[in-house]
Design an enzyme around this catalytic site. Structure first.
Site, short mmCIF file in Angstrom:
data_model
loop_
_atom_site.label_atom_id
_atom_site.label_comp_id
_atom_site.label_asym_id
_atom_site.label_seq_id
_atom_site.Cartn_x
_atom_site.Cartn_y
_atom_site.Cartn_z
N SER A 1 22.15 -8.89 8.36
CA SER A 1 21.53 -7.79 9.07
C SER A 1 22.44 -6.57 9.00
O SER A 1 23.58 -6.66 8.59
CB SER A 1 21.29 -8.17 10.52
OG SER A 1 20.58 -9.38 10.56
N GLY B 1 28.18 -6.85 8.72
CA GLY B 1 29.44 -6.57 8.04
C GLY B 1 29.49 -7.00 6.59
O GLY B 1 30.54 -7.40 6.09
N ASP C 1 25.35 -6.60 -3.69
CA ASP C 1 25.37 -6.31 -2.25
C ASP C 1 24.00 -5.77 -1.90
O ASP C 1 23.58 -4.75 -2.43
CB ASP C 1 26.46 -5.27 -1.96
CG ASP C 1 26.53 -4.94 -0.48
OD1 ASP C 1 26.04 -5.75 0.34
OD2 ASP C 1 27.07 -3.87 -0.14
N THR C 2 23.30 -6.47 -1.02
CA THR C 2 21.92 -6.05 -0.72
C THR C 2 21.76 -5.79 0.76
O THR C 2 22.36 -6.45 1.59
CB THR C 2 20.90 -7.11 -1.16
OG1 THR C 2 21.15 -8.29 -0.40
CG2 THR C 2 21.04 -7.42 -2.63
N PRO C 3 20.95 -4.81 1.08
CA PRO C 3 20.81 -4.40 2.46
C PRO C 3 19.97 -5.37 3.27
O PRO C 3 19.15 -6.09 2.73
CB PRO C 3 20.10 -3.06 2.35
CG PRO C 3 19.35 -3.13 1.08
CD PRO C 3 20.12 -4.02 0.17
N GLY D 1 -42.21 -0.26 4.56
CA GLY D 1 -43.25 0.70 4.96
C GLY D 1 -44.57 0.28 4.35
O GLY D 1 -44.64 -0.62 3.51
N SER E 1 -41.43 3.42 -3.06
CA SER E 1 -41.02 3.30 -4.46
C SER E 1 -40.60 4.64 -5.03
O SER E 1 -39.61 4.72 -5.78
CB SER E 1 -42.16 2.71 -5.30
OG SER E 1 -42.41 1.39 -4.88
N SER F 1 -42.81 -5.61 2.98
CA SER F 1 -42.14 -6.53 3.91
C SER F 1 -42.58 -6.29 5.35
O SER F 1 -41.82 -5.78 6.17
CB SER F 1 -40.62 -6.43 3.77
OG SER F 1 -40.17 -5.08 3.80
#
Lengths: 635, 301
Positions: free
Chosen positions: A35, A39, A113-115, A470, A477, A544
């Site tokens: 984290s 360090g 080195d990674t954050p 309708g 149509s 319909s």
């Protein structure tokens, strides 16, 4: 240590013997993760300092910088040795991967080195991809944190099998053995399922150098190795020679007609002159005629060497293919399942095309299904439709052409890939192949995994059923037809299902009795659903007349994908228009079960859209409908 | 069974892999050749990578016109010996403006003659990938740079927006006008370079070996008088001292160190005992902390 040779040993023969010793050194690549305040940078600075790689002028700069930026009150701030970029210095944090180098009498080391912040998972994955071991830092005062588990998970995901758990700042907990033991135990429990081959906890203080390169009387209870001892002695599985031969063809070297060599780096295994090899994608076989290197032909070569192979036969093979052992062949498939770490600012999109790049191959690829997202705090599988930046998931991919590969667990070099955004060219994901999806399964997977969303995304539209209801002659149509023309001209993929047309084919066995009308609409509803599933904008123009059937079509579709459009033209107006002469026939008794005459029409109660056609041209009506569709996000 | 690979074997293989990757992925690559020991190693690796063919790209030297004469002679001899195309580019505008390291100062001279000169040359020839010999151990901002380092259409490096570099998979995709700087020696240290030069018997400029040379003391450094353009300031005296160079650049900006190391072995011996880091001999980095990062953002290698 590197610079421990004294002035009396600098004669030429001593240099040669010193260098001969160096020749026997191996290399260990590791990464550090922790984290923000654990360090890490301080620890690396300490490793460099204790192995005497800090030169005097750098030390002078360091003393000067420590006074200016330093966070360690009076002592040298070792982190400043490592935190390179100006922006980081000002913020007091590392923001990218930095590579460092140091050596001891036994080994050379490359450190990534990674954050440790959450949003920079991609940097850690980058560092982990080339590392054999991870140093996981824990602050002794804070113990195992969610980030600790997250980092360990990513290390495991990227194939790291060895962990050095550095319980740092042990000085700040009074060098307490109990605190150390508790953290070590809690870490082991938290990472039990991650498949690490070794986890070695060490109590350290990077700031004071405790158990980094030298032991300390303050932790006399600790009997294990110092960090440097462990890093020097750990046996990582760097001997890739026991795995089957894999040679990704990187470059075809053809300076003239007499020479054709395949150049590449041996990913695993060994090869000898005369060995039989197989071209992975074609299955064609040949033998190794020459192993060419600049210093002269070799009899044999091993994992890690960059060589050029000349084959006995003129067989077809090019960049992206693999030359492999005949008795242990890699997978060749255009369908595969993989773990993915997402790096892109834009979330992953199923159905979007990316470039999938392996060490030497490059093809178009689509994520066909995200099977699950992995919660990297508790490693749980979660349902999700997408992956955001720094999220991890398991998905299926469909490639435009087959690639040759191994499962990542068997071979890190031939089982890995990255995804690249086609537009920005950004590297948006790292992938670790789990397994191929077999041909028999392919049909199955295709059917399930290229889903509606994928198809719709390909068409850049939202699938929907626009249901026009309708009376006969109300203008359904005409309106639907006009709208379809407009949508089509706008590049939309549409289909118009028309009542009359359907009755000429699909529904030609049906009449106009109520049961037939119900079946008519049921069938049309199913067809509309399939078409929407194909990603289309479906326009359905049917009288319909019954609410129940319209509602059951609505229920076939997900919310929002059925738009009921009531073309509300009064019966008298329709009868007067009578474009097909049907009202006249019905009134004359020549037609039965005619809606509005001798069969009921149940007007929609809550249609999404109600269109009045009286006093408006069809164009005006369509324009009104179109603006409703735009306002509601349908086109 | 085959022997374990030493760290040098691994570094060599990595560099060769990178060379081939560029040759396979770019249309118009070039190798920056600065004549120093790192360039010598870089060139040696390029020759190995494409053997028995020659490297499929030319060498480019951005000549500030202030290099040591021995460097120029070595450069021309090397290109001829290996039969390689050598492009020499000089920023003529800079020459016309009278830019020089003595009066203009190291910072202006380096920017105009080196950084701008490099940009001119890259644009003139339309190179889409350029190899450089930078190492991550040289300087802190380099430690964070990718092996394939993306540059926008202004040659600018954005340290906060670097492409993740995973495994041996390099993202070589660029758009028109963009380019990639490629650093095959990223993971080498200075000691690795020397060791490799010894192991492979690689020719280097003789200035790296100690010899009696005419020098003056200026700004705390020993500066060699390579030609008549360097005028003495009041109080400066030409002395003959046995010196060598750890690093080579423009001669008025490059400090020599006193040394008895007349052979490569002896140089490595001194190197192993040294307590002063490499770039200290160069004025340009001392300008200010973070100076390299600034230069790189502007397009410096």
């Amino acid at each position: 240590m590197l610079h421990d040779i004294s002035a009396t040993r600098t004669g030429a023969s001593d240099i040669r013997s010193y260098l001969a010793e160096q020749e026997r050194k191996t290399m260990l690549r590791f990464l550090t993760c922790g984290s923000v305040d654990d360090g890490k940078s301080t620890l690396i600075g300490r490793l460099l300092y204790d192995t005497r790689l800090v030169f005097e002028d750098q030390l002078a700069t360091l003393q000067c910088d420590s006074a200016r930026y330093g966070t360690a009150d009076e002592e040298l701030d070792f982190a400043l040795l490592v935190d390179g970029l100006e922006a980081e210095r000002e913020q007091g944090i590392t923001i990218d991967v930095a590579y460092r180098f140091f050596a001891t009498a036994k080994r050379k080391f490359i450190v990534a080195d990674t954050p440790g912040h959450l949003q920079y998972t991609r940097n850690m994955a980058t560092g982990a991809s080339i590392a054999d071991l991870a140093i996981v830092l824990v602050d002794a005062r804070r113990g195992v944190l969610p980030q600790t588990k997250r980092h360990s998970y990513i290390a495991s995901l990227l194939g790291i099998r060895h962990i050095l758990l550095a319980v740092n700042k042990i000085d700040l907990v009074g060098h307490d053995q109990a605190v150390f033991e508790e953290i070590a135990e809690s870490y082991r429990k938290a990472t039990a399922g991650l498949g690490f081959a070794s986890v070695v906890p060490i109590p350290v203080s990077a700031r004071y150098g405790i158990n980094v390169a030298a032991r300390s009387p303050q932790t006399s209870w600790y009997e294990g190795p110092t960090m440097v001892e462990h890093l020097e002695n750990i046996e990582v599985d760097e001997d890739g020679t026991t795995k089957p031969f894999r040679f990704p063809i990187q470059y075809v070297n053809r300076p003239n007609l007499d020479f054709r060599g395949f150049a590449g780096t041996i990913a695993s295994g060994t090869v000898e002159r005369g060995d039989e090899i197989v071209v992975a994608k074609s299955g064609k076989t040949s033998r190794v005629k020459r192993i060419v290197s600049a210093g002269g032909d070799l009899e044999a070569a091993r994992e890690g060497q960059a060589v050029t192979l000349v084959l006995e036969d003129e067989i077809e093979a090019s960049r992206g293919n693999l030359l492999t052992a005949p008795d242990a062949r890699p997978h060749v498939s255009n369908q595969l399942a993989a773990s993915i770490v997402w790096f892109g600012e834009q979330a992953m999109a199923s159905g979007r095309q990316y470039i999938l790049r392996t060490e030497t191959d490059s093809v178009s690829a689509t994520v066909t299904a995200l099977k699950h997202r992995i919660n990297i705090d508790d490693f749980a599988h979660e349902a999700s439709k997408t992956l955001e930046i720094n999220e991890v998931g398991v998905c299926n991919l469909s490639l435009q052409a087959p690639i040759a590969f191994d499962n990542f667990i068997d071979n890190r070099a031939t089982g890995a890939f990255v995804l690249i955004d086609r537009i920005s060219n950004a590297t948006v994901a790292a992938g670790m192949i789990l397994h191929p999806l077999r041909r028999a399964e392919n049909i199955h997977w295709q059917a399930l995994d290229v889903d509606k969303a994928a198809r719709a995304a390909q068409k850049h539209q939202k699938p929907v059923v626009l249901w026009f209801t309708g009376l006969s002659g109300s203008g359904k149509s005409t309106i639907a037809n006009l709208l379809e023309r407009k949508l089509h001209a706008g590049g939309r993929h549409t289909y118009l299902l028309d009542g009359d047309n359907v009755r000429h084919g699909l529904n030609r066995d049906l009449g106009f009795a109520e049961a037939d009308r119900v079946e008519n609409i049921r069938r049309v509803g199913e067809v509309a659903k399939l078409m929407a599933d194909a990603g289309l904008i479906v326009l359905a123009s049917f009288i319909s007349p019954f609410r129940a059937e319209r509602d059951s079509v609505r229920e076939l579709l997900p919310a929002g994908e059925f738009v009921e459009i009531f073309v509300d033209t009064p019966l008298a107006e329709c009868a007067e228009r009578d474009p097909k002469g049907l009202y006249r026939k019905a009134k004359a008794g020549e037609l039965t079960n005619f809606t509005g005459i001798d069969s009921r029409y149940e007007a929609p109660e809550h249609p999404e859209v109600r269109l009045e056609t009286v006093g408006q041209s069809p164009e005006e009506t369509v324009a009104a409908l179109e603006s409703w569709l735009i306002e509601n996000g349908y086109c | 069974m085959l022997a374990r690979l030493s760290h040098l074997d691994r570094l060599e293989a990595e560099a060769i892999h990178i060379f081939r990757e560029v040759a396979a992925s770019f249309d118009n690559p070039v190798m920056l050749y600065s004549i120093g020991k790192d360039s010598s190693v870089l060139l040696h690796l390029a020759m190995k990578a494409f053997y028995p063919a020659k490297p499929p790209f030319p060498l480019l030297h951005v000549d500030t016109t202030w290099k040591f004469r021995e460097m120029i002679a070595f450069r021309d001899a090397t290109a001829q010996r290996l039969g390689l195309d050598l492009i020499v580019h000089i920023n003529e505008e800079g020459v016309a403006q009278g830019i020089n390291p003595i009066d203009s100062g190291s910072s202006v001279h380096t920017h105009i003659m080196k950084t701008l000169g490099l940009r001119q040359a890259l644009e003139l020839h339309g190179f889409d990938a350029a190899f450089g010999g930078a190492r991550r151990d040289e300087e802190k901002s380099r430690a964070k740079e990718r092996i394939f380092s993306f540059r926008d259409d202004h040659h600018s490096w954005d340290p906060k927006n670097q492409r993740p570099e995973m495994w041996r998979i390099y993202n070589t995709r660029i758009r028109q006008g963009e380019s990639i700087r490629v650093f095959p020696l990223s993971n080498w240290t200075e000691l690795d370079i020397w060791q490799y030069i010894l192991q492979e018997d690689i020719p280097i400029v003789p200035l790296y070996l100690a010899a009696e040379r005419p020098v003056i003391e200026r700004d705390g450094m020993l500066i060699m008088l390579d030609d008549e353009r360097l005028k003495l300031r009041p109080g400066e005296k030409i002395q003959t001292r046995k010196v060598r160079f750890r690093t080579l650049g423009c001669y008025p900006l490059t400090g020599a160190m006193e040394s008895d190391a007349t052979t490569l072995d002896a140089v490595v011996g001194e190197m192993l005992n040294t307590r002063v880091s490499e770039r200290q001999g160069r004025l340009i980095d001392r300008d200010e902390a973070g100076s390299m990062e600034k230069k790189k953002r502007e397009g410096y290698f």
